[in-house]
Design an enzyme around this catalytic site. Structure first.
Site, PDB file in Angstrom:
ATOM      1  N   ASP A 175       0.855  -1.186   0.000  1.00  0.00           N
ATOM      2  CA  ASP A 175       0.000   0.000   0.000  1.00  0.00           C
ATOM      3  C   ASP A 175       0.895   1.242   0.000  1.00  0.00           C
ATOM      4  OD1 ASP A 175      -2.415   1.606   0.504  1.00  0.00           O
ATOM      5  OD2 ASP A 175      -1.597   1.821   2.519  1.00  0.00           O
TER       6      ASP A 175
ATOM      7  N   ASP B 275      -0.393   5.178   0.766  1.00  0.00           N
ATOM      8  CA  ASP B 275      -0.736   6.207   1.750  1.00  0.00           C
ATOM      9  C   ASP B 275      -0.786   5.630   3.161  1.00  0.00           C
ATOM     10  OD1 ASP B 275      -1.424   8.709   0.125  1.00  0.00           O
ATOM     11  OD2 ASP B 275      -2.621   7.186  -0.870  1.00  0.00           O
TER      12      ASP B 275
END
Length: 215
Positions: free
Chosen positions: A9, A11
């Site tokens: 991932d 953010d």
């Protein structure tokens, strides 16, 4: 675990951009006469951007289409990232070691490509063999499609992939796809559950360390 690939991932996991998003959301509320809160902001962590746009339209109380909300948010956040990329501790070093060890990596993010571009530009070329962004999937996290797509593009079964996430939304997506998940909570707590390994930070982790992780 059999570490065939890593799906990361962005953010809150690789870059600590949540404060950028939150400040931009408050600026949007001020610009259009809406109301906002930290509670609302944190409820959007990890979400598909169009879903976030719908939520903001409803809860901020502004008369903009969700797509326009997303574009204005992206304008604000991209401008901040172009000034400074706020790396999370240990992420860049882990990616460099994975690349040196020949472990294929995919970036799996709900942010759009134009926001991802300046972050990728700040990393060594080919850090990620595959990039899955929110504007390249039909169903965003917590649906499993983003992680299924990342694994498929790498040519690796999701069951042999380690996902790295910081939010409940992202973890649910990765688990539903069949991945084991290294959970590094950042701005929001993450619930315990199946196929989840918790750690406070990515600092000090390398490819060998990831391979030794056990659920």
């Amino acid at each position: 675990m059999n570490l065939a690939a890593v799906l990361m991932d962005m953010d809150g996991t690789l870059v600590d951009t949540e404060p950028y998003w939150i400040s931009t959301e408050y600026a949007l509320a001020e610009k259009y006469g809406g109301t906002w809160s930290d509670e609302h902001a944190l409820s959007l962590v990890g979400n598909d951007l169009i879903e976030s746009g719908r939520y903001i339209r409803e809860h901020m109380g502004i008369d903009l289409e969700p797509a326009q909300i997303v574009e204005e948010l992206l304008d604000g956040v991209v401008a901040q990232v172009e000034r400074q990329v706020p790396w999370c501790p240990g992420g860049v070093e882990l990616l460099a070691d994975l690349q040196a060890a020949g472990v294929p990596c995919a970036l799996v993010t709900m942010s759009y490509r134009r926001f991802v571009a300046p972050i990728l530009a700040a990393l060594p070329e080919d850090t990620f063999r595959v990039v899955v962004t929110g504007d390249t999937v039909s169903q965003g996290k917590p649906h499993p499609e983003p992680y299924l797509k990342g694994a498929a593009l790498l040519g690796v079964p999701p069951e042999q992939c380690l996902a790295i996430e910081d939010s409940n939304t992202g973890v649910r997506s990765a688990v539903a796809a069949g991945c084991t998940v290294l959970v590094v909570p950042n701005h929001v707590p993450v619930l315990d559950g199946e196929r989840r390994i918790f750690r406070d930070s990515l600092e000090g982790l390398d490819a060998a360390g990831l391979a030794e992780l056990r659920v």
